[in-house]
Write an enzyme that holds these catalytic residues in place. Structure first.
Site, PDB file in Angstrom:
ATOM      1  N   GLY A  10      12.917  25.960  38.043  1.00  0.00           N
ATOM      2  CA  GLY A  10      12.976  24.574  37.573  1.00  0.00           C
ATOM      3  C   GLY A  10      11.914  23.723  38.258  1.00  0.00           C
ATOM      4  CG  ASP A  35      24.845  32.425  35.379  1.00  0.00           C
ATOM      5  OD1 ASP A  35      25.514  31.696  36.139  1.00  0.00           O
ATOM      6  OD2 ASP A  35      24.529  32.108  34.227  1.00  0.00           O
ATOM      7  CB  ALA A  59      21.709  21.699  39.291  1.00  0.00           C
ATOM      8  CB  THR A 100      22.935  14.672  43.380  1.00  0.00           C
ATOM      9  OG1 THR A 100      22.717  13.442  42.695  1.00  0.00           O
ATOM     10  CG2 THR A 100      24.413  15.006  43.225  1.00  0.00           C
ATOM     11  CG  ASP A 101      21.202   9.778  43.857  1.00  0.00           C
ATOM     12  OD1 ASP A 101      21.185  10.866  43.240  1.00  0.00           O
ATOM     13  OD2 ASP A 101      20.748   8.727  43.373  1.00  0.00           O
ATOM     14  CE1 TYR A 124      24.498  17.189  39.002  1.00  0.00           C
ATOM     15  CE2 TYR A 124      23.948  14.877  39.366  1.00  0.00           C
ATOM     16  CZ  TYR A 124      23.680  16.218  39.570  1.00  0.00           C
ATOM     17  OH  TYR A 124      22.612  16.594  40.346  1.00  0.00           O
ATOM     18  CE  LYS A 128      24.138  19.152  42.865  1.00  0.00           C
ATOM     19  NZ  LYS A 128      23.312  20.386  42.730  1.00  0.00           N
TER      20      LYS A 128
HETATM   21  N1  NAP Z   1      16.168  16.164  38.868  1.00  0.00           N
HETATM   22  C1  NAP Z   1      16.674  15.157  39.557  1.00  0.00           C
HETATM   23  O1  NAP Z   1      16.366  13.985  39.303  1.00  0.00           O
HETATM   24  C2  NAP Z   1      17.644  15.428  40.686  1.00  0.00           C
HETATM   25  C3  NAP Z   1      18.187  14.347  41.405  1.00  0.00           C
HETATM   26  C4  NAP Z   1      19.082  14.613  42.467  1.00  0.00           C
HETATM   27  C5  NAP Z   1      19.401  15.922  42.790  1.00  0.00           C
HETATM   28  N2  NAP Z   1      18.865  16.944  42.060  1.00  0.00           N
HETATM   29  C6  NAP Z   1      19.224  18.310  42.418  1.00  0.00           C
HETATM   30  O2  NAP Z   1      18.034  19.008  42.723  1.00  0.00           O
HETATM   31  C7  NAP Z   1      18.143  20.370  42.351  1.00  0.00           C
HETATM   32  C8  NAP Z   1      16.915  20.803  41.586  1.00  0.00           C
HETATM   33  O3  NAP Z   1      16.728  19.960  40.462  1.00  0.00           O
HETATM   34  P1  NAP Z   1      15.562  20.240  39.400  1.00  0.00           P
HETATM   35  O4  NAP Z   1      15.112  18.911  38.897  1.00  0.00           O
HETATM   36  O5  NAP Z   1      14.594  21.217  39.946  1.00  0.00           O
HETATM   37  O6  NAP Z   1      16.436  20.935  38.258  1.00  0.00           O
HETATM   38  P2  NAP Z   1      15.941  21.845  37.033  1.00  0.00           P
HETATM   39  O7  NAP Z   1      14.486  21.658  36.767  1.00  0.00           O
HETATM   40  O8  NAP Z   1      16.899  21.594  35.914  1.00  0.00           O
HETATM   41  O9  NAP Z   1      16.136  23.313  37.602  1.00  0.00           O
HETATM   42  C9  NAP Z   1      17.395  23.878  37.771  1.00  0.00           C
HETATM   43  C10 NAP Z   1      17.270  25.353  37.665  1.00  0.00           C
HETATM   44  O10 NAP Z   1      18.576  25.926  37.760  1.00  0.00           O
HETATM   45  C11 NAP Z   1      18.668  26.972  36.821  1.00  0.00           C
HETATM   46  N3  NAP Z   1      20.061  27.210  36.515  1.00  0.00           N
HETATM   47  C12 NAP Z   1      20.923  26.425  35.819  1.00  0.00           C
HETATM   48  N4  NAP Z   1      22.101  27.009  35.729  1.00  0.00           N
HETATM   49  C13 NAP Z   1      22.025  28.172  36.401  1.00  0.00           C
HETATM   50  C14 NAP Z   1      22.922  29.241  36.650  1.00  0.00           C
HETATM   51  N5  NAP Z   1      24.168  29.210  36.181  1.00  0.00           N
HETATM   52  N6  NAP Z   1      22.490  30.294  37.382  1.00  0.00           N
HETATM   53  C15 NAP Z   1      21.229  30.347  37.849  1.00  0.00           C
HETATM   54  N7  NAP Z   1      20.318  29.378  37.631  1.00  0.00           N
HETATM   55  C16 NAP Z   1      20.709  28.319  36.903  1.00  0.00           C
HETATM   56  C17 NAP Z   1      17.855  26.489  35.638  1.00  0.00           C
HETATM   57  O11 NAP Z   1      17.510  27.576  34.811  1.00  0.00           O
HETATM   58  P3  NAP Z   1      17.309  27.355  33.205  1.00  0.00           P
HETATM   59  O12 NAP Z   1      16.254  26.299  33.057  1.00  0.00           O
HETATM   60  O13 NAP Z   1      16.910  28.693  32.731  1.00  0.00           O
HETATM   61  O14 NAP Z   1      18.644  26.885  32.702  1.00  0.00           O
HETATM   62  C18 NAP Z   1      16.659  25.863  36.352  1.00  0.00           C
HETATM   63  O15 NAP Z   1      15.710  26.843  36.657  1.00  0.00           O
HETATM   64  C19 NAP Z   1      19.481  20.494  41.609  1.00  0.00           C
HETATM   65  O16 NAP Z   1      20.434  20.999  42.494  1.00  0.00           O
HETATM   66  C20 NAP Z   1      19.858  19.069  41.261  1.00  0.00           C
HETATM   67  O17 NAP Z   1      21.252  18.877  41.232  1.00  0.00           O
HETATM   68  C21 NAP Z   1      17.986  16.728  41.048  1.00  0.00           C
END
Ligand code: NAP
Length: 294
Positions: A10, A35, A59, A100-101, A124, A128
């Site tokens: 991601g 997974d 996530a 997350t916040d 959500y 978390k």
């Molecule tokens: N993005 C934000 O603004 C934000 C803000 C606060 C906290 N966070 C936290 O930061 C972290 C990274 O965020 P990100 O933006 O990098 O998210 P992202 O781009 O959506 O990446 C998440 C990754 O998790 C994979 N995934 C989802 N379900 C899964 C499962 N059951 N088993 C294995 N892999 C799985 C997805 O694969 P697929 O794409 O193949 O589904 C994707 O590669 C997360 O924990 C999120 O909660 C993000």
């Protein structure tokens, strides 16, 4: 250091790969291979890889989808987090869970320190917060890193891109853009977060909860306005209030970082500087904004 990353394909994962180049070995099984909801598969890959640290960035974080499918959200964000932490503990690896916040209710105008009790207000956030607790229960060497509003070159795969690119795309199509102005947070560069995560692991001193976000805060409207200003783009942008029919989100979820310095990390970069750097790297920074980088 050998780092095993779940959710590594991601947005954050892409920047972790870059940050690790020439420095650490990173392995990132694709979701189709492992997974996180499958405890046996998680355990198998952790046992095979024998990593020094396991980082869980997997996530289910589309807020509306979490409300519609709480079971699926809980499976990934809570049970999945537990699976990863337990497998890491069994191999003696450090486990980092990215949170997350949104674990906070957003009622604290002064922001939230690491020890503030979570009180999530949407599904959500609940999943978390449960994940955080399950990780702590499963692994004595658990590290929980809360972050917020990520923008990275890869864009969030779970959310379909990032806010900055969405704004620039809408402006390029001359669409009217209305953005909420009543929710404050700390926008965070995925590349800055990746670097700080590595620094935290390299310190060898990380334990417990950390708030890793870019410094300062703004509303989503202010983030959009600053993006257009830095990119030199004219946009039909107006502020709006959150609507009662929307999934509730924290009003003010600014993450205050009181612990990273103790692990030897330098102060976080202000979010505006991080945004400027992001736009520069994407060749979107307006020439008038360009000053030499250090
Ligand atoms: N993005 C934000 O603004 C934000 C803000 C606060 C906290 N966070 C936290 O930061 C972290 C990274 O965020 P990100 O933006 O990098 O998210 P992202 O781009 O959506 O990446 C998440 C990754 O998790 C994979 N995934 C989802 N379900 C899964 C499962 N059951 N088993 C294995 N892999 C799985 C997805 O694969 P697929 O794409 O193949 O589904 C994707 O590669 C997360 O924990 C999120 O909660 C993000």
């Amino acid at each position: 250091m050998r780092l095993l990353v779940f959710g590594g394909w991601g947005q954050l994962g892409a920047d972790l790969v870059l940050a690790c180049e020439g420095r650490h070995q990173l392995v990132r099984p694709h979701r189709s291979e492992v997974d996180v909801t499958d405890a046996v598969a998680v355990q198998r890959v952790v046992r095979e890889q024998r990593p020094d640290a396991v980082l869980n960035a997997a996530a289910f974080h589309k807020v509306e989808a979490c409300e519609a499918e709480p079971g699926a959200a809980f499976a990934v964000n809570a049970v999945g987090a537990h699976n990863v932490a337990r497998a890491a503990a069994a191999e003696g690896s450090v486990c980092v869970f990215v949170s997350t916040d949104y674990v906070f209710d957003g009622m604290n105008d002064d922001g939230y320190v690491e020890s503030h009790p979570p009180r999530p207000i949407n599904v959500y956030g609940v999943t978390k917060a449960a994940g955080e607790r399950l990780v702590e229960v499963a692994s004595p060497r658990a590290v929980v890193v809360r972050t917020s509003g990520l923008f990275g070159h890869a864009g969030s795969s779970g959310k379909g891109g990032n806010f900055i690119e969405t704004m620039l795309g809408m402006a390029s199509r001359d669409e009217p853009i209305s953005v909420v102005d009543d929710r404050r947070f700390s926008p965070t560069s995925a590349s800055d977060l990746a670097e700080r995560l590595l620094q935290l692991l390299e310190s060898g001193r990380a334990a417990g909860i950390y708030h890793l976000a870019n410094a300062g805060s703004c509303s989503w409207f202010e983030l959009a306005r600053t993006t257009f200003e830095l990119a030199g783009v004219q946009a039909r942008l107006t502020p709006r209030a959150s609507r009662p029919d929307e999934v509730p989100r924290p009003t003010s979820s600014v993450l205050r970082d009181t612990r990273s310095e103790g692990a030897g990390l330098p102060p976080a970069r202000p979010w505006r500087e991080a945004l400027e750097r992001y736009l520069r790297e994407r060749n979107r920074l307006d020439d008038r904004m360009k000053v030499p980088l250090e």
